[in-house]
Scaffold this active site. Structure first.
Site, PDB file in Angstrom:
ATOM      1  N   THR A  77      27.197  -5.373  91.310  1.00 45.11           N
ATOM      2  CA  THR A  77      26.510  -5.844  92.361  1.00 45.11           C
ATOM      3  C   THR A  77      27.029  -5.671  93.742  1.00 45.11           C
ATOM      4  OG1 THR A  77      25.789  -7.585  90.904  1.00 45.11           O
ATOM      5  CG2 THR A  77      25.590  -8.102  93.353  1.00 45.11           C
ATOM      6  N   ASN A 156      18.441  -0.156  83.418  1.00 48.43           N
ATOM      7  CA  ASN A 156      19.167  -1.438  82.673  1.00 48.43           C
ATOM      8  C   ASN A 156      18.258  -1.811  81.458  1.00 48.43           C
ATOM      9  OD1 ASN A 156      18.354  -1.831  85.295  1.00 48.43           O
ATOM     10  ND2 ASN A 156      18.067  -4.335  84.691  1.00 48.43           N
ATOM     11  N   GLN A 184      25.104   1.332  83.970  1.00 54.24           N
ATOM     12  CA  GLN A 184      24.672   1.400  82.798  1.00 54.24           C
ATOM     13  C   GLN A 184      25.100   2.796  82.127  1.00 54.24           C
ATOM     14  OE1 GLN A 184      23.322  -0.872  80.762  1.00 54.24           O
ATOM     15  NE2 GLN A 184      22.964  -2.521  81.984  1.00 54.24           N
ATOM     16  N   HIS A 206      32.499  -4.777  82.960  1.00 51.60           N
ATOM     17  CA  HIS A 206      32.120  -5.640  81.679  1.00 51.60           C
ATOM     18  C   HIS A 206      30.881  -4.898  80.649  1.00 51.60           C
ATOM     19  CE1 HIS A 206      28.196  -7.396  82.934  1.00 51.60           C
ATOM     20  NE2 HIS A 206      28.370  -7.098  84.118  1.00 51.60           N
ATOM     21  N   THR A 245      42.975  -9.374  97.589  1.00 52.97           N
ATOM     22  CA  THR A 245      44.283  -8.995  96.698  1.00 52.97           C
ATOM     23  C   THR A 245      43.552  -8.570  95.538  1.00 52.97           C
ATOM     24  OG1 THR A 245      45.602 -10.978  97.467  1.00 52.97           O
ATOM     25  CG2 THR A 245      46.152 -10.155  95.301  1.00 52.97           C
ATOM     26  N   CYS A 332      19.469  -9.887  83.912  1.00 52.59           N
ATOM     27  CA  CYS A 332      19.616 -10.255  85.302  1.00 52.59           C
ATOM     28  C   CYS A 332      18.581 -10.955  86.032  1.00 52.59           C
ATOM     29  CB  CYS A 332      20.320  -8.853  86.011  1.00 52.59           C
ATOM     30  SG  CYS A 332      21.483  -7.991  85.388  1.00 52.59           S
TER      31      CYS A 332
HETATM   32  C1  LIG Z   1      21.853  -1.159  86.595  1.00 50.73           C
HETATM   33  C2  LIG Z   1      22.646  -2.337  86.828  1.00 50.73           C
HETATM   34  N1  LIG Z   1      23.390  -2.426  88.066  1.00 50.73           N
HETATM   35  C3  LIG Z   1      23.904  -3.425  88.326  1.00 50.73           C
HETATM   36  C4  LIG Z   1      24.381  -4.631  87.755  1.00 50.73           C
HETATM   37  C5  LIG Z   1      25.139  -5.476  88.335  1.00 50.73           C
HETATM   38  O1  LIG Z   1      26.658  -5.272  87.871  1.00 50.73           O
HETATM   39  P1  LIG Z   1      27.677  -6.650  87.760  1.00 50.73           P
HETATM   40  O2  LIG Z   1      27.107  -7.337  86.534  1.00 50.73           O
HETATM   41  O3  LIG Z   1      28.803  -5.948  87.444  1.00 50.73           O
HETATM   42  O4  LIG Z   1      27.582  -7.209  89.025  1.00 50.73           O
HETATM   43  C6  LIG Z   1      23.931  -4.366  86.401  1.00 50.73           C
HETATM   44  C7  LIG Z   1      24.421  -5.450  85.501  1.00 50.73           C
HETATM   45  O5  LIG Z   1      24.047  -5.478  84.406  1.00 50.73           O
HETATM   46  C8  LIG Z   1      23.153  -3.367  86.196  1.00 50.73           C
HETATM   47  O6  LIG Z   1      22.628  -3.302  84.792  1.00 50.73           O
END
Ligand SMILES: Cc1ncc(COP(=O)(O)O)c(C=O)c1O
Length: 408
Positions: A77, A156, A184, A206, A245, A332
């Protein structure tokens, strides 16, 4: 081997940390706790070396020429925010137009919405019924004010993989910067920023068996040298683009996770695709009016997204959630009960958008788990259909759309 419940099959929301990744992280919480910007003692040098090694491992996974092109952030994000807002602010004099797609993840769409409120114009290019963008539509959306094209690498929800090389080629031809949300895709399918003409790339640890809370933005340094306005000001870390940091243990894990993905990708993606295909065949051959969402071939190896007509995705999940973890729509956005905008963008009806289930497999998924989840999904869908008057009417040959419902 006995099954362990609940079975996790929601690996596009997050993945477990690989034990090999955790092993290399642990010392950086305790004895190797130095600050990577402490230039005058060995604790600092040790931390800086560890961060630099992770930069190399991530650069190597995405085909970046120079590890300095990797900027650490808190996750996908933040990377997307930095890429889009950073370009918008830095290149505003050049133009105020951005081209993106209708199926970007929320982070990309929400940043674009904010930029629109600040006077930018954004073209949201639609996708076809298979979830693929037509590069020609991107070409036609470009104006002489376009400063950025942002197209996600793989979706996603439906896993569809876009033709990133063709978009990169178009961007180069037009002299426009190109960002891809590869959150992804990285670690799952081959990604190469040099070969694909990518100038900015967002990814996160993650989703590749690293920790939550760390991500990266690839920022091209040569041909062209991309400049970004920072979103966070401070000590000038990360070449001034992202102060603060660095979370060294998380970064060390991100590096190792990238290295493992690079090593195992061919074997792992083939194995997961085989299991995914088995799951797909089991479901589609037993359940009528079940539809595969997305492109049948151009998709992530571990993704399967199916809409079951006449049942709500949420009801299927409720029937299964004591024993397995799946997603309806995107994790999400599943705090809201809106139908999936991605499935809707494929031209599906609201009902089918509401009835989508996403299965996503991961490194530790077993054949037994796939077999069990497939069997239970079929049972739950069939049970829900037995209780569905709509399904009954449809089976009797009534055209559901022709029914006029009375409120009283
Ligand atoms: C396509 C996509 N973009 C962005 C993100 C956001 O990543 P983060 O959870 O590391 O903020 C995700 C989260 O699953 C995602 O699937």
């Amino acid at each position: 081997m006995a099954l362990k419940f609940p079975i996790f099959m929601d690996a596009q929301s997050t993945t477990p940390v690989d034990p090999r990744v955790l092993d290399v992280m642990l010392p950086y919480f305790t004895e190797r706790f130095g600050h990577p910007a402490s230039r005058n003692h060995s604790f600092g040098w040790e931390a800086e070396n560890a961060v630099d090694r992770a930069r190399e491992q991530i650069a190597s996974l995405i085909g970046a020429r120079d590890p300095k092109e990797i900027i650490f952030t808190s996750g996908g994000t933040e990377s997307i925010n930095l890429a889009l807002k950073g370009v918008a602010e830095m290149y505003r004099e050049k133009g105020n137009h951005i081209v993106t797609t209708a199926i970007e993840q929320r982070a990309g769409l929400d940043v674009c919405k904010r930029l629109e409120r600040q006077g930018f114009e954004v073209a949201y290019v639609p996708v076809g019924a298979d979830g693929l963008i037509d590069v020609d539509l991107i070409r036609r959306a470009i104006t002489d004010k376009t400063i950025l094209i942002s197209v996600m690498f793989a979706n996603n929800e439906i896993g569809t993989i876009q033709d990133i090389s063709s978009v990169g080629k178009l961007a180069k031809e037009k002299g426009i910067l190109f960002h891809t949300d590869a959150t992804q895709a990285v670690g799952k399918v081959p990604v190469n920023v040099e070969a694909m003409g990518v100038d900015l790339l967002s990814c996160t640890a993650h989703l590749i068996y690293g920790s939550k809370g760390v991500g990266a933005l690839y920022v091209r340094r040569k041909g062209p040298r991309v400049r970004l306005a920072p979103m966070i000001d401070g000590g000038g870390h990360e070449r001034g683009m992202r102060s603060g940091t660095l979370p060294v243990p998380l970064i060390v894990g991100f590096g190792r996770a990238s290295e493992i993905c690079r090593e195992v990708m061919p074997e792992e993606s083939a194995r997961l695709a085989k299991m995914r295909d088995r799951l797909q065949d089991a479901i589609l051959s037993s359940v009528d009016e079940a539809y595969l969402n997305g492109h049948p071939e151009r998709r992530l190896p571990h993704n399967l997204n199916i809409s079951f007509a006449y049942v709500e995705g949420e009801s299927v999940l409720m029937g299964l959630n004591k024993e397995s973890a799946l997603a309806s729509g995107s994790a999400c956005t599943s705090a809201t009960l809106e139908p999936s905008y991605v499935i809707a963008a494929l031209g599906a009806s609201t009902e089918l958008a509401h009835s989508s289930i996403r299965f996503s497999l991961h490194r530790f998924t077993t054949g037994e788990e796939v077999e069990y989840v497939g069997r239970r999904t079929i049972e739950v869908v069939q049970r829900l259909r037995e209780m569905s008057p709509l399904y009954e009417l449809a089976k009797e040959g009534v055209d559901i759309k022709s029914i006029h419902w009375k409120a009283e």
